[in-house]
Design a protein around this motif. Sequence first.
Motif, short mmCIF file in Angstrom:
data_model
loop_
_atom_site.label_atom_id
_atom_site.label_comp_id
_atom_site.label_asym_id
_atom_site.label_seq_id
_atom_site.Cartn_x
_atom_site.Cartn_y
_atom_site.Cartn_z
N THR A 128 0.58 9.70 3.63
CA THR A 128 -0.25 8.60 3.15
C THR A 128 -0.57 7.66 4.30
OG1 THR A 128 0.68 8.69 0.91
CG2 THR A 128 -0.39 6.63 1.57
N ASN A 167 -5.14 2.99 0.56
CA ASN A 167 -4.37 4.13 1.04
C ASN A 167 -5.09 5.43 0.73
OD1 ASN A 167 -3.59 5.21 -1.51
ND2 ASN A 167 -1.73 3.98 -1.57
N GLY A 198 -2.45 4.05 5.15
CA GLY A 198 -2.85 2.86 4.41
C GLY A 198 -2.79 1.62 5.26
N ARG A 215 -8.32 8.65 -2.28
CA ARG A 215 -8.24 7.29 -1.74
C ARG A 215 -8.20 6.25 -2.86
NH1 ARG A 215 -11.85 10.05 1.65
NH2 ARG A 215 -13.63 9.40 0.40
N TRP A 238 0.81 -1.22 0.00
CA TRP A 238 0.00 0.00 0.00
C TRP A 238 0.84 1.27 0.00
CZ3 TRP A 238 0.86 3.45 3.87
CH2 TRP A 238 1.38 2.98 5.08
#
Length: 199
Positions: free
Chosen positions: A181, A139, A183, A121, A9
């Motif tokens: 980020t 993520n 995730g 997303r 991710w």
Amino acid sequence: AKTVNCPVWGSYHIAVDGEILDIHQAKRVDRFSRELNMKEGYYRRVFSIEMNNGAQLEVESTRFISMDIEQVGAIQYTIKCLNKGVELSVTPHIQLDAVNKDSNWKEPFTAQVNTFHEYHRIYHLSRVLKTGFDICTFNSTRLQLNHQSLSIDGEKISTDNTAGLKYTIQLQQHDELTLTTFGGYINSTDFPKEHLQEN
């Protein structure tokens, strides 16, 4: 026993004026440090480089894995232009074809089911072969320019190997871009299959 390779991710592709940001290919590395903090659960790298196109950058990356919420982690990149303005292209993405380099197992462990892009997303649904075990890899990325929220649309990237969002930002000298980020993974053992994307 074989361990299933989930999609990754937290992958990034970063280019500066068209040149890939890669410390191993840089013209010069002026500073480099790294820290593994076992108590607080993060790994941090800080470096200053001059790229082959003349751009001088200061980069800090931090990776964090939550022990409190085991399904999630976070990666943050901060990139500062030191000597001139540049066009920065950043593509946070999910790598779909993750494999172990030393594996002698030639068949895939998972089948791709579907991929969704929704604002900042990305969701990718996959299914473990032979067991029907479902995994949702996800993520979500936030951008800040000079500590202020940056609201721009990302270009959807979908290939056989990646699902991502590409952002192109013009930076001036001394500008600082931060990408964060979040995730992780959820699976059909913890959540009903029909609700994986919702969670």
